[in-house]
Design an enzyme around this catalytic site. Sequence first.
Site, PDB file in Angstrom:
ATOM      1  N   CYS A   1     -20.892  -2.475  30.589  1.00  0.00           N
ATOM      2  CA  CYS A   1     -21.069  -2.427  32.045  1.00  0.00           C
ATOM      3  C   CYS A   1     -19.859  -1.799  32.731  1.00  0.00           C
ATOM      4  O   CYS A   1     -19.995  -0.822  33.469  1.00  0.00           O
ATOM      5  CB  CYS A   1     -21.307  -3.850  32.548  1.00  0.00           C
ATOM      6  SG  CYS A   1     -21.133  -4.023  34.315  1.00  0.00           S
TER       7      CYS A   1
ATOM      8  N   ILE B   1     -32.067   4.259  32.675  1.00  0.00           N
ATOM      9  CA  ILE B   1     -30.956   5.209  32.477  1.00  0.00           C
ATOM     10  C   ILE B   1     -31.414   6.632  32.802  1.00  0.00           C
ATOM     11  O   ILE B   1     -30.749   7.363  33.536  1.00  0.00           O
ATOM     12  CB  ILE B   1     -30.400   5.103  31.036  1.00  0.00           C
ATOM     13  CG1 ILE B   1     -29.763   3.730  30.826  1.00  0.00           C
ATOM     14  CG2 ILE B   1     -29.395   6.231  30.744  1.00  0.00           C
ATOM     15  CD1 ILE B   1     -29.146   3.487  29.465  1.00  0.00           C
TER      16      ILE B   1
ATOM     17  N   VAL C   1     -41.722  13.231  22.809  1.00  0.00           N
ATOM     18  CA  VAL C   1     -40.786  14.184  22.188  1.00  0.00           C
ATOM     19  C   VAL C   1     -40.883  14.053  20.671  1.00  0.00           C
ATOM     20  O   VAL C   1     -40.868  12.948  20.126  1.00  0.00           O
ATOM     21  CB  VAL C   1     -39.336  13.920  22.672  1.00  0.00           C
ATOM     22  CG1 VAL C   1     -38.347  14.788  21.907  1.00  0.00           C
ATOM     23  CG2 VAL C   1     -39.237  14.172  24.162  1.00  0.00           C
TER      24      VAL C   1
ATOM     25  N   HIS D   1     -30.863  -7.835  64.001  1.00  0.00           N
ATOM     26  CA  HIS D   1     -31.368  -6.535  64.423  1.00  0.00           C
ATOM     27  C   HIS D   1     -30.202  -5.625  64.802  1.00  0.00           C
ATOM     28  O   HIS D   1     -29.273  -6.070  65.474  1.00  0.00           O
ATOM     29  CB  HIS D   1     -32.294  -6.691  65.643  1.00  0.00           C
ATOM     30  CG  HIS D   1     -32.805  -5.384  66.147  1.00  0.00           C
ATOM     31  ND1 HIS D   1     -33.769  -4.661  65.460  1.00  0.00           N
ATOM     32  CD2 HIS D   1     -32.456  -4.645  67.228  1.00  0.00           C
ATOM     33  CE1 HIS D   1     -34.005  -3.533  66.136  1.00  0.00           C
ATOM     34  NE2 HIS D   1     -33.215  -3.502  67.199  1.00  0.00           N
TER      35      HIS D   1
HETATM   36  P1  NAD Z   1     -35.825   1.985  28.781  1.00  0.00           P
HETATM   37  O1  NAD Z   1     -36.445   1.149  27.723  1.00  0.00           O
HETATM   38  O2  NAD Z   1     -35.741   1.477  30.182  1.00  0.00           O
HETATM   39  O3  NAD Z   1     -36.584   3.408  28.842  1.00  0.00           O
HETATM   40  C1  NAD Z   1     -36.764   4.233  27.718  1.00  0.00           C
HETATM   41  C2  NAD Z   1     -37.905   5.203  28.002  1.00  0.00           C
HETATM   42  O4  NAD Z   1     -37.953   6.182  26.939  1.00  0.00           O
HETATM   43  C3  NAD Z   1     -39.269   4.516  28.025  1.00  0.00           C
HETATM   44  O5  NAD Z   1     -39.906   4.781  29.260  1.00  0.00           O
HETATM   45  C4  NAD Z   1     -39.996   5.154  26.833  1.00  0.00           C
HETATM   46  O6  NAD Z   1     -41.385   5.291  27.050  1.00  0.00           O
HETATM   47  C5  NAD Z   1     -39.303   6.503  26.694  1.00  0.00           C
HETATM   48  N1  NAD Z   1     -39.465   7.103  25.335  1.00  0.00           N
HETATM   49  C6  NAD Z   1     -39.287   6.492  24.138  1.00  0.00           C
HETATM   50  N2  NAD Z   1     -39.548   7.356  23.126  1.00  0.00           N
HETATM   51  C7  NAD Z   1     -39.914   8.534  23.690  1.00  0.00           C
HETATM   52  C8  NAD Z   1     -40.304   9.827  23.168  1.00  0.00           C
HETATM   53  N3  NAD Z   1     -40.379  10.077  21.845  1.00  0.00           N
HETATM   54  N4  NAD Z   1     -40.617  10.814  24.035  1.00  0.00           N
HETATM   55  C9  NAD Z   1     -40.543  10.591  25.379  1.00  0.00           C
HETATM   56  N5  NAD Z   1     -40.172   9.409  25.918  1.00  0.00           N
HETATM   57  C10 NAD Z   1     -39.852   8.389  25.086  1.00  0.00           C
HETATM   58  O7  NAD Z   1     -34.357   2.350  28.213  1.00  0.00           O
HETATM   59  P2  NAD Z   1     -33.068   2.990  28.908  1.00  0.00           P
HETATM   60  O8  NAD Z   1     -33.410   3.670  30.172  1.00  0.00           O
HETATM   61  O9  NAD Z   1     -32.413   3.758  27.805  1.00  0.00           O
HETATM   62  O10 NAD Z   1     -32.199   1.701  29.263  1.00  0.00           O
HETATM   63  C11 NAD Z   1     -31.723   0.816  28.227  1.00  0.00           C
HETATM   64  C12 NAD Z   1     -31.484  -0.578  28.744  1.00  0.00           C
HETATM   65  O11 NAD Z   1     -30.368  -0.601  29.610  1.00  0.00           O
HETATM   66  C13 NAD Z   1     -32.672  -1.161  29.503  1.00  0.00           C
HETATM   67  O12 NAD Z   1     -32.902  -2.455  29.051  1.00  0.00           O
HETATM   68  C14 NAD Z   1     -32.206  -1.161  30.935  1.00  0.00           C
HETATM   69  O13 NAD Z   1     -32.775  -2.233  31.665  1.00  0.00           O
HETATM   70  C15 NAD Z   1     -30.688  -1.290  30.806  1.00  0.00           C
HETATM   71  N6  NAD Z   1     -30.047  -0.646  31.964  1.00  0.00           N
HETATM   72  C16 NAD Z   1     -30.176  -1.223  33.194  1.00  0.00           C
HETATM   73  C17 NAD Z   1     -29.639  -0.606  34.313  1.00  0.00           C
HETATM   74  C18 NAD Z   1     -29.817  -1.256  35.660  1.00  0.00           C
HETATM   75  O14 NAD Z   1     -30.215  -2.414  35.713  1.00  0.00           O
HETATM   76  N7  NAD Z   1     -29.575  -0.566  36.762  1.00  0.00           N
HETATM   77  C19 NAD Z   1     -28.989   0.608  34.197  1.00  0.00           C
HETATM   78  C20 NAD Z   1     -28.889   1.196  32.943  1.00  0.00           C
HETATM   79  C21 NAD Z   1     -29.423   0.549  31.833  1.00  0.00           C
END
Ligand code: NAD
Length: 427
Positions: A39, A156, A209, A416
């Site tokens: 974080c 992300i 992908v 407000h």
């Molecule tokens: P995620 O699981 O949120 O999203 C990954 C995405 O990749 C999914 O939508 C999935 O369908 C897609 N995907 C997987 N394989 C694929 C393929 N072959 N082709 C195309 N798309 C594909 O994961 P993330 O965004 O990497 O985040 C990781 C973790 O970190 C999560 O648990 C998230 O909650 C946490 N995080 C939270 C915050 C926040 O709260 N603001 C910020 C960053 C990360």
Amino acid sequence: MTDLIIIGAGPGGYKAALHAARLGLQVVLFEDAEVGGTCLNVGCIPTKTFVHAPSFEEAVQRQPLVVAQLRGGVETLLSQPNITLVRERASFVDAHTVASASGQHYTAPNIIVATGSSAKLLPIPGADLPAVVTSTELLQQKELPRRLCIIGAGVIGMEFASVFQRFGAQVTVVEYLKECLPMLDGDIAKRLRKLLEKRGITFHMGAGVQRIAPAAEGSSASVVFEKKGKEEAVEADLILMATGRKPVVSEDFAQAGFDFDERKGIAVDDDFQTTVPGIFAIGDVNGRQMLAHAAEMQGIHVVNRIAGKEDAICFEVMPAAIFTEPEAANVGPSEDQLKAAAIPFECHKAFYRANGKALAMAETEGMVKLCCEPGEGRILSCHVFGAHAADVVQEVTAFITLGASLQQLRDTIHIHPTLSEVLVELN
Ligand code: NAD
């Protein structure tokens, strides 16, 4: 005598150490990298520095300063008599003993594992090409990529797509599912995606992908995906793999005897205790909710339990936010999830364009969806996209935690003009 050993000084581990010290426990905290974890060092904090920087150059310059300042603050907080910070890797010797890398043994009746998570790369050809990076390396770039391809429209993927497009990169997102951000209300996720599309981000939805191929020249590469049965490709100078994170588990966990799994992490009960009494696992490593604030509150709950202190933390009510521009945020189940679970509800909506503060801020793109029990009853959930969506959802989180109704929210006086008034403007 040590009361508690904590492995990992991310937001889960270091906040647990501080809370335990406050309650008078003697703590040994292990960390073999920087304090603050993902974080502070390579996640939320550097990303938010990017989101708030006016240009890529300023983001690159400010990010290490912000991180160093915060890290210094955490180190100061941790330097107190009740906490011993051991800057070495810890390994389990048995259920109550942990060894440091230099061979010293530490024993305590309670141990908290808070080792976090790491990026999960797709096991596809070309994933190891130099043009392919995770969010950690993307935050370390000194030059703005001209063409950035992002695999995954999760949290992300969407946060980086939004900020790099604003910095001037040509951004393409390739996502396997039909819609981005599956945890969000489908309508809200679609509106946010369409807004980002209008700003110039290209989205390929329903596109899996399959491989990454080196380009004919230079350091660029092509992301090859299948969409509606046809093969397509996007060429890019940099490729962000944002396809989820996996818990950080280690072979020595077997010495302690608790159940764990490479994919799902450490198995825990509702009090975050592993299958071995006295050993707990908090944060990303238990695979429950990969959010910094979830890790922090799990740690506080575990320490309270160890110290014999009652609390009423409600882990079912877990708000979350996505720091795109504008933000999106949610607490509780989406409309679709409520329908699927056959829970009776009614849905109320409000739009930012009707809110005075939003108009004054020229932030009129936004929408709130609140679900409650029929008859303006108990609030069940709230999903928002728009400026400061996280703050709007935070207010509703308090109401849900206290079991309040929509009528009680409407009866609460709102300052407000504020964006929060959007909640009393719900239809
Ligand atoms: P995620 O699981 O949120 O999203 C990954 C995405 O990749 C999914 O939508 C999935 O369908 C897609 N995907 C997987 N394989 C694929 C393929 N072959 N082709 C195309 N798309 C594909 O994961 P993330 O965004 O990497 O985040 C990781 C973790 O970190 C999560 O648990 C998230 O909650 C946490 N995080 C939270 C915050 C926040 O709260 N603001 C910020 C960053 C990360």
